[in-house]
Design a protein around this motif. Structure first.
Motif, mmCIF file in Angstrom:
data_model
loop_
_atom_site.group_PDB
_atom_site.id
_atom_site.type_symbol
_atom_site.label_atom_id
_atom_site.label_comp_id
_atom_site.label_asym_id
_atom_site.label_seq_id
_atom_site.Cartn_x
_atom_site.Cartn_y
_atom_site.Cartn_z
ATOM 1 N N TYR A 126 0.803 -1.225 0.000
ATOM 2 C CA TYR A 126 0.000 0.000 0.000
ATOM 3 C C TYR A 126 0.834 1.271 0.000
ATOM 4 C CZ TYR A 126 -3.826 -3.180 1.080
ATOM 5 O OH TYR A 126 -4.734 -4.193 1.047
ATOM 6 N N GLY A 128 2.610 4.386 -1.215
ATOM 7 C CA GLY A 128 2.418 5.208 -2.409
ATOM 8 C C GLY A 128 0.994 5.251 -2.915
ATOM 9 N N THR A 129 0.061 4.608 -2.206
ATOM 10 C CA THR A 129 -1.348 4.650 -2.595
ATOM 11 C C THR A 129 -2.145 5.393 -1.526
ATOM 12 O OG1 THR A 129 -2.267 2.699 -1.473
ATOM 13 C CG2 THR A 129 -0.977 2.325 -3.483
ATOM 14 N N ASP A 130 -3.352 5.831 -1.900
ATOM 15 C CA ASP A 130 -4.212 6.473 -0.915
ATOM 16 C C ASP A 130 -5.299 5.530 -0.405
ATOM 17 O OD1 ASP A 130 -5.808 6.321 -3.141
ATOM 18 O OD2 ASP A 130 -6.319 8.458 -3.206
ATOM 19 N N LEU A 131 -5.170 4.230 -0.704
ATOM 20 C CA LEU A 131 -6.169 3.274 -0.239
ATOM 21 C C LEU A 131 -6.327 3.287 1.288
ATOM 22 C CD1 LEU A 131 -5.602 0.190 -2.575
ATOM 23 C CD2 LEU A 131 -7.579 1.713 -2.526
ATOM 24 N N PRO A 132 -5.230 3.397 2.070
ATOM 25 C CA PRO A 132 -5.426 3.428 3.525
ATOM 26 C C PRO A 132 -6.275 4.595 4.007
ATOM 27 C CG PRO A 132 -3.147 2.903 2.995
ATOM 28 C CD PRO A 132 -3.803 3.316 1.718
ATOM 29 N N LEU A 133 -6.340 5.663 3.235
ATOM 30 C CA LEU A 133 -7.146 6.825 3.627
ATOM 31 C C LEU A 133 -8.635 6.571 3.454
ATOM 32 C CD1 LEU A 133 -5.012 9.668 1.973
ATOM 33 C CD2 LEU A 133 -4.935 8.866 4.345
ATOM 34 N N HIS A 134 -8.971 5.597 2.613
ATOM 35 C CA HIS A 134 -10.368 5.357 2.263
ATOM 36 C C HIS A 134 -10.879 3.992 2.722
ATOM 37 C CE1 HIS A 134 -10.203 8.923 -0.297
ATOM 38 N NE2 HIS A 134 -9.053 8.465 -0.761
ATOM 39 N N THR A 135 -10.025 3.178 3.312
ATOM 40 C CA THR A 135 -10.395 1.798 3.629
ATOM 41 C C THR A 135 -10.102 1.513 5.091
ATOM 42 O OG1 THR A 135 -9.782 1.203 1.362
ATOM 43 C CG2 THR A 135 -10.116 -0.604 2.913
ATOM 44 N N THR A 140 -1.663 0.408 9.901
ATOM 45 C CA THR A 140 -0.218 0.190 9.979
ATOM 46 C C THR A 140 0.136 -0.346 11.361
ATOM 47 O OG1 THR A 140 0.186 2.476 10.677
ATOM 48 C CG2 THR A 140 0.351 1.996 8.311
#
Length: 269
Positions: A126, A128-135, A140
């Motif tokens: 994950y 470099g992606t913004d998936l953690p911000l939306h999922t 972490t």
């Protein structure tokens, strides 16, 4: 212990409105027949889980079975988009669709954690992606040994996992081979499991690279020859590429899709 019976009976007994349902199979052994039975039984408000939702999930979404989709890639392989999925997301037809998106590695690790009885899995991913911000199911953790910050994903434990396999024996032990994806992990992570098979045999003979799922991790086995079509079942039949191309035109138009759906359900068009 697995009960050998009919697919309609297995779905009626084991799948309920509002369940989280995983139909897994990668490239081949995709459980299309089982997905179509979910449609015929008019299951509703399902959370559909699949690493690579393709035609069968487009059909389930268009039929109004889905409230949410948990996935890591979606499309019509080699052809293009999933138009029923796009319509549900853009317009809410036939019902609004919530999505939860992951990476392939994240989804696979979620199944592994669920199968292992762990609350979450740790991976390098994950970044470099913004998936953690939306999922919400991505977070972490800090390694207690090195101090490295790593991705964490919550365990995935479907209410029901449904897969297709080449064969089972009379005791309900299941054998599948070829590209096996995450079927084993998805079954072991689930509270209930249904397997459709091409055939039941007296004895499972060894096949190089085969996965054997013992009867005690499966609730129901149903003999459904051709149950993976239009995907393929290695050693039994090939992929129907024309059907994948045809689906693009069927799914683009609501009226055309509705006629397809009525034909599947056996209702007058």
């Amino acid at each position: 212990m697995a009960k050998i019976g009919s697919l309609p009976q297995a779905v009626a007994e084991l799948v309920h409105d509002g369940d989280t349902v995983a139909l897994e199979g990668f490239t081949h052994l995709i459980p299309f027949a089982a997905g179509h039975e979910l449609i015929r039984q008019e299951l509703r408000e399902l959370t559909l889980v699949r690493m690579t939702p393709d035609l069968v999930y487009d059909q389930l979404i268009g039929a109004g079975c889905a409230a949410k989709l948990v996935f890591s890639w979606g499309g019509n392989p080699g052809v293009g988009s999933l138009h029923r999925m796009r319509d549900a997301l853009a317009t809410g037809w036939p019902h609004p669709l919530e999505i939860e998106e992951h990476s392939h590695a994240g989804m696979a690790n979620r199944y592994v954690a669920g199968a292992s009885g762990l609350p979450f899995a740790v991976l390098r991913g994950y970044a470099g992606t913004d998936l953690p911000l939306h999922t919400a199911s991505i977070s972490t953790v800090t390694c207690p040994f090195t101090g490295e910050q790593l991705a964490a994903v919550s365990a995935l434990n479907p209410d029901v996992t449904i897969i297709h396999a080449q064969r089972a024996d009379r005791a309900g032990n299941v054998q599948l081979w070829g590209i096996t994806g995450v079927q084993k992990e998805a079954v072991l992570a689930a509270h209930r499991a249904i397997v459709t098979v091409e055939e039941v045999v007296a004895e499972l003979t060894p096949v190089p690279g085969a996965v054997v799922l013992p009867t005690w991790v499966i609730d129901a086995v149903a003999v459904v020859p051709g149950g993976a079509a239009p995907s393929y079942a290695h050693g039994y039949y090939g992929r129907d590429n024309a059907a994948y191309r045809e689906w693009d035109s069927i799914s683009r138009d609501r009226a055309t899709f509705t006629r397809w759906l009525k034909n599947l359900q056996g209702t007058p068009s």
